[in-house]
Design an enzyme around this catalytic site. Structure first.
Site, PDB file in Angstrom:
ATOM      1  N   HIS A   1       1.118  -0.915   0.145  1.00 23.05           N
ATOM      2  CA  HIS A   1       0.267   0.077   0.072  1.00 23.05           C
ATOM      3  C   HIS A   1       0.983   1.095   0.187  1.00 23.05           C
ATOM      4  O   HIS A   1       0.624   2.183  -0.413  1.00 23.05           O
ATOM      5  CB  HIS A   1      -0.832   0.107   0.892  1.00 23.05           C
ATOM      6  N   GLU A   2       2.250   1.067   1.103  1.00 22.38           N
ATOM      7  CA  GLU A   2       2.944   2.263   0.466  1.00 22.38           C
ATOM      8  C   GLU A   2       3.248   2.501  -0.633  1.00 22.38           C
ATOM      9  O   GLU A   2       3.671   3.865  -0.788  1.00 22.38           O
ATOM     10  CB  GLU A   2       4.205   2.393   1.760  1.00 22.38           C
TER      11      GLU A   2
ATOM     12  N   HIS B   1       1.815   4.551  -2.523  1.00 27.32           N
ATOM     13  CA  HIS B   1       1.360   5.820  -3.461  1.00 27.32           C
ATOM     14  C   HIS B   1       3.300   6.359  -3.692  1.00 27.32           C
ATOM     15  O   HIS B   1       2.833   6.995  -4.016  1.00 27.32           O
ATOM     16  CB  HIS B   1       1.421   6.290  -1.085  1.00 27.32           C
TER      17      HIS B   1
ATOM     18  N   GLU C   1      -6.395   7.234  -0.856  1.00 31.22           N
ATOM     19  CA  GLU C   1      -6.505   5.670   0.298  1.00 31.22           C
ATOM     20  C   GLU C   1      -6.729   4.342  -0.650  1.00 31.22           C
ATOM     21  O   GLU C   1      -6.308   3.730  -1.110  1.00 31.22           O
ATOM     22  CB  GLU C   1      -7.249   5.711   1.371  1.00 31.22           C
TER      23      GLU C   1
END
Length: 300
Positions: A135-136, A139, A203
């Site tokens: 997930h990071e 980003h 998100e």
């Protein structure tokens, strides 16, 4: 809308808000000084905000070549995911903090960093840690980190400037002391609303892309449930002192009793989990059994 355009819109909106507050405190002269200061801050933030945030949280860089044990495993998982996503290897950090959480920062994929707290590493399985770090990395890959880092820096500065208003008494033409109090209360709220404008979509997209990177949406879904429960129980003192950085985290780090949750920059955790479960179902995946919350992760 591309991340470059989103970043430009946010910077323009926050910079304008900075100037408006300056005008309300010191008139036209105050506005010009505030805008000049904000312009310099935008430039400074572009190059240095990631270092400021990492220093703020006392993050310690992990060297995969010289580390060992659990730290080495955490670094290996993250490095493998970056390679799988065909991304440059980010710098990897650990934050000594009992609240489970994680964030990414940096102005572009070539100058990026990811960080996880020791609280997160203690309670998550290796599969769940992989979901979080994917997930990071999402980003980073979509360049959201520039948006998050710069907006966190400027929003924090707006809050600080608004607090100064009470000491200067405000511009007489804008209500004097009463106007200053209004600025002190409303300016941080306005800055938060600007941050909210794109953060929820960001998100959701990072969840989707992160699930694609690690190939297992249910790993991230399970991690989000554990992190949300842990973050609600454990106060993150650094985040409480610098609430503008909260939007950078995978789960809102601010304590559940704070009014900030009324204007949360994060979508509902349950909605995120349901989307990931639906994604797993479309991929024909089911049956992942998360470890209980009291089980130790690789850090433990």
């Amino acid at each position: 809308m591309s991340s470059v355009i989103k970043t430009g819109i946010l910077m323009a909106a926050l910079t304008a808000l900075f100037g408006i507050i300056g005008a309300m405190i010191g008139g036209k002269g105050g506005m010009m000084l505030a805008l000049l200061f904000a312009g310099g801050m935008n430039l400074f933030s572009y190059w240095n905000a990631d270092k400021i945030v990492l220093r703020m949280y006392k993050a310690q860089e992990v060297d995969p070549q010289t580390s060992s044990g659990a730290i080495r495993r955490y670094a290996e998982l993250t490095s493998a995911l970056a390679a799988r996503a065909n991304m440059p290897q980010p710098k990897i950090y650990v934050i000594e903090n009992d609240q489970p959480n994680a964030f990414a920062t940096g102005r572009n994929p070539d100058n990026a960093a990811v960080a996880a707290t020791t609280g997160l590493l203690r309670i998550l399985s290796e599969e769940e840690i992989s979901g979080v770090m994917a997930h990071e990395l999402a980003h980073v890959k979509s360049r959201d980190t520039l948006t998050m880092t710069i907006t966190a820096t400027i929003a924090g500065a707006i809050t600080a400037l608004a607090n100064f208003a009470i000491f200067f008494g405000g511009n007489r033409d804008n209500g004097g002391l009463i106007g200053a109090i209004a600025i002190m209360l409303l300016a941080p709220l306005a800055a938060s609303l600007v941050q909210m404008a794109i953060s929820r979509t960001r998100e959701y997209e990072a969840d989707k892309m992160g699930a694609e990177i690690c190939g297992q949406p249910l790993w991230l879904a399970s991690a989000l449930a554990k992190i949300s429960n842990g973050a609600a129980r454990v106060v993150n003192e650094t985040a409480e002192r610098h609430p503008a950085t909260g939007q950078m985290m995978i789960i809102n780090p601010l304590h559940g009793q704070r009014a900030d949750n009324l204007f949360s920059t994060h979508p509902s955790t349950q909605n995120r989990i349901e989307r990931l479960q639906a994604m797993a179902s479309q991929m024909g995946q089911s049956g992942y059994q998360p470890q209980p919350e009291h089980a130790k992760g690789p850090w433990g």
